[in-house]
Design a protein around this motif. Structure first.
Motif, PDB file in Angstrom:
ATOM      1  N   MET A  64      12.672  13.069  -4.019  1.00 18.95           N
ATOM      2  CA  MET A  64      12.083  11.913  -4.686  1.00 18.95           C
ATOM      3  C   MET A  64      12.110  12.128  -6.201  1.00 18.95           C
ATOM      4  SD  MET A  64       8.782  11.206  -2.204  1.00 18.95           S
ATOM      5  CE  MET A  64       8.368   9.581  -2.817  1.00 18.95           C
ATOM      6  N   ASP A  71       5.694  10.032  -7.142  1.00 14.26           N
ATOM      7  CA  ASP A  71       4.792  10.352  -6.043  1.00 14.26           C
ATOM      8  C   ASP A  71       3.984  11.561  -6.489  1.00 14.26           C
ATOM      9  OD1 ASP A  71       3.544  10.063  -3.616  1.00 14.26           O
ATOM     10  OD2 ASP A  71       5.050  11.140  -2.456  1.00 14.26           O
ATOM     11  N   GLN A  75      -1.602  10.711  -4.727  1.00 13.78           N
ATOM     12  CA  GLN A  75      -1.190   9.443  -4.128  1.00 13.78           C
ATOM     13  C   GLN A  75      -1.038   9.586  -2.618  1.00 13.78           C
ATOM     14  OE1 GLN A  75       2.196   7.620  -6.048  1.00 13.78           O
ATOM     15  NE2 GLN A  75       2.671   6.332  -4.277  1.00 13.78           N
ATOM     16  N   TYR A  79      -3.290   7.881   0.494  1.00 11.12           N
ATOM     17  CA  TYR A  79      -2.668   7.142   1.598  1.00 11.12           C
ATOM     18  C   TYR A  79      -3.149   7.684   2.950  1.00 11.12           C
ATOM     19  CZ  TYR A  79       0.992   5.310   4.669  1.00 11.12           C
ATOM     20  OH  TYR A  79       1.682   4.694   5.688  1.00 11.12           O
ATOM     21  N   ASP A 127       6.798   3.695   3.858  1.00 11.96           N
ATOM     22  CA  ASP A 127       5.711   4.153   4.709  1.00 11.96           C
ATOM     23  C   ASP A 127       5.291   3.012   5.636  1.00 11.96           C
ATOM     24  OD1 ASP A 127       5.598   6.732   3.725  1.00 11.96           O
ATOM     25  OD2 ASP A 127       4.054   6.275   2.239  1.00 11.96           O
ATOM     26  N   SER A 135       4.083   4.712  -0.156  1.00 11.53           N
ATOM     27  CA  SER A 135       5.328   4.753  -0.921  1.00 11.53           C
ATOM     28  C   SER A 135       6.294   3.733  -0.332  1.00 11.53           C
ATOM     29  CB  SER A 135       5.955   6.148  -0.870  1.00 11.53           C
ATOM     30  OG  SER A 135       7.219   6.139  -1.498  1.00 11.53           O
ATOM     31  N   ARG A 139       8.983   8.493   1.881  1.00 13.94           N
ATOM     32  CA  ARG A 139       8.918   9.952   1.748  1.00 13.94           C
ATOM     33  C   ARG A 139       9.764  10.642   2.819  1.00 13.94           C
ATOM     34  NH1 ARG A 139       2.936   8.078   0.738  1.00 13.94           N
ATOM     35  NH2 ARG A 139       2.630   8.698  -1.423  1.00 13.94           N
TER      36      ARG A 139
END
Length: 560
Positions: A64, A71, A75, A79, A127, A135, A139
């Motif tokens: 990423m 990210d 964060q 989540y 996600d 995200s 991810r």
């Protein structure tokens, strides 16, 4: 002593099961110079991971960062806090373990990359939940294509994957669009070019879970990890309360193996054990599972026998499936999540009513089916669609088009009717209810919003739908006859409950204390994700991460 009176063989660390978490742990220990033994009860390496997509959900990962995608641990934690929450009935997903996962998962993938393994991120895989910290780019990390001929004689001992093409997952997802998309046709040509090149050069590039397990197996063999196949562990051995080795049966002979630093259990869950399913997840069937045949839970029960706590045993990684003729002979069932989310289709219960958002992730939709079935007949449910759908989209593993296997008609798998009423009669659904449901859904399509379940509102909904369908990727009317239906079942790709572990992957007793020297990961342990999967790779990512954590703890813990 073994059955012949010989002293047990001794290793520093013994690992039960040959999945991704096992190989990751083995590589950590071998880098430290420790003697490692991996025990696999079947004749093939790789477990369910090898036949899966091989996706890992890794927050704030290096790939990423390389792509400039923002990210952070904060964060990702926000989540997980939002989608899992604090639940006393999910101790494996406590906040301490969630924080440890978010911290250690990117370190795990960095470690493997430093050992020469090659990974990439899927360019777009949002996600699963529209929640704080989600995200949208996703991810999801996967293995690069891997030439399994590099394994030499071990190539035949690697469990086959589900996709026999040198195609990345994101490329394979474009193939159903080849008749409608120039970009998809370019992708197909690229894949075919690789296949020709492999034929000419003698390579055999694999993808998805088989590529991941192939890379890990190759690295483990190169590092000097010892691997025994057809070695079924029967007992965890204890000495003064500490896990000191295992007793196993190999080639018909019982023997003991000592482990001076510890034992890691990564032997899968119990998705193929109907007795355990009836006890912990009643209403499900081992015949609906896409886990490997050896996913029978005996090491979870062995852990319980020696005093380990079990947790989250009612949880599973659901996957809505169909059962076309011949599926009873197939390990991997016809996964339908990418089918039911497309335009011109809905899912209804046996009364003809919708009850869930068809474009939700496979674990979530399967759970909604199970929940609804406690209130109304919904197993099996019906996927209802029209001729627009049949002409454009894949169905139960077949390519788009009205021509379907002859056996489908002979077995009455694919139901059809010139009108919705005729289809309802064939399916045993109340015709007026089905008509009302379809008309209500069509009204939502025309107004551009699903008022009942918000289908199409989230980034994941839009991603999983049809990128060529406008104005919505997932909403399309059901109005062109003939109309069709197939039955859906709440299948799975594995269970999510097992041995309760702490933030160091140590197996805990029922009183909360750790069993010294005993670790668990993968489907043998109670998932850090609790009862949800936050995004693609929510089982393999943790399996590998806790294997990494367990090995590092064992290296630093000569006493507990």
């Amino acid at each position: 002593m073994d059955s012949n009176g010989a002293p047990p063989q001794s290793f520093d660390f013994v690992i039960v099961g040959s999945g991704a978490g096992s190989m990751c742990a083995a590589l950590v220990l071998r880098k430290a110079g420790k003697r490692v033994l991996v025990l696999e009860k079947t004749a093939l390496v790789g477990g369910t991971t090898a036949i899966s997509g091989g996706v890992m959900w890794i927050p704030a990962n290096r790939y990423m960062k390389q792509a400039g995608i923002e990210d952070s641990a904060e964060q990702a934690t926000a989540y997980l806090d939002a989608v899992i929450g604090e639940r006393p009935d999910m101790p494996g997903a406590c906040r301490e373990r969630r924080l440890a996962y978010v911290e250690q998962a990117p370190r795990m993938i960095d470690f493997l990359a430093e050992q020469g393994l090659k990974f990439r991120r899927i360019p777009s895989w949002p996600d699963y939940y529209d929640a704080p910290g989600a995200s949208v780019p996703g991810r999801a990390v996967v293995s690069e294509l891997f030439d399994i001929r590099r394994l030499g004689d071990w190539r035949k001992k690697l469990r086959p994957g589900f996709l026999p093409l040198p195609a990345n997952l994101d490329e394979a997802m474009q193939l159903p669009l080849v008749k409608r998309s120039g970009e998809a046709r370019k992708t197909l040509l690229r894949i075919l070019g690789r296949a020709v090149a492999d034929k000419l050069t003698g390579r055999q590039r694999s993808t998805a879970g088989q590529a991941l397990q192939g890379q890990l197996l190759h690295a483990a063999l190169q590092a000097g990890v010892e691997i025994w196949l057809e070695a079924e562990v029967r007992q965890i051995l204890l000495q003064d309360g500490r896990a000191s080795g295992v007793r196993l049966v190999r080639k018909g002979r019982e023997q003991a193996v000592a482990a001076t630093l510890g034992v890691l259990i990564n032997a899968g869950g119990f998705a193929r054990n109907q007795r355990m399913l009836d006890r912990y997840i009643p209403g499900t069937s081992a015949a609906w599972s896409s886990a490997i045949e050896a996913d029978t839970g005996e090491m979870i029960e062995e852990g319980e026998r020696i005093g380990a706590a079990l947790a989250q045993m009612g949880e599973r990684i659901g996957m809505e499936i169909a059962l076309p003729p011949g599926s009873e002979k197939m390990m991997i069932k016809a996964a339908m999540q990418n089918d039911v989310c497309k335009p011109h289709a809905i899912v209804v219960d046996q009364a003809g009513r919708r009850y869930a958002r068809e474009s939700s992730s496979h674990p979530e939709f399967s759970e909604r089916m199970m929940e609804h079935a406690r209130k109304a007949p919904a197993i099996p449910s019906w996927m209802v669609f029209d001729s627009q759908y049949l002409g454009k989209y894949m169905l139960a593993g077949t390519m788009p088009g009205r021509k379907k296997p002859k056996a489908w008609a002979e077995a009455n798998f694919l139901r059809s009717g010139a009108t919705l009423e005729a289809l309802a009669a064939d399916c045993g659904i109340d015709a007026a209810t089905l008509r009302a449901t379809v008309e209500r859904f069509n009204g939502f399509v025309r107004q551009g919003r699903d008022e009942d379940f918000r289908r199409g509102d989230s980034a994941y909904d839009r991603w999983v739908g049809d990128p060529l369908h406008t104005p919505s990727n997932t909403l399309g009317t059901i109005e062109q006859g003939p109309f069709h239906a197939v039955q859906l079942y709440p299948g799975d790709v594995g269970t999510f409950g097992g041995l309760l572990t702490d933030a160091q992957a140590r197996v805990l007793r029922t009183d909360g204390s750790a069993i010294p020297g005993l670790y668990a990961t993968g489907s043998s342990s109670a998932s850090v994700m609790g009862g949800v999967e936050p995004g693609a790779g929510g089982s393999i990512g943790p399996a590998m991460t806790w294997g990494y954590v367990a090995a590092r703890h064992a290296l630093g813990a000569t006493t507990d």
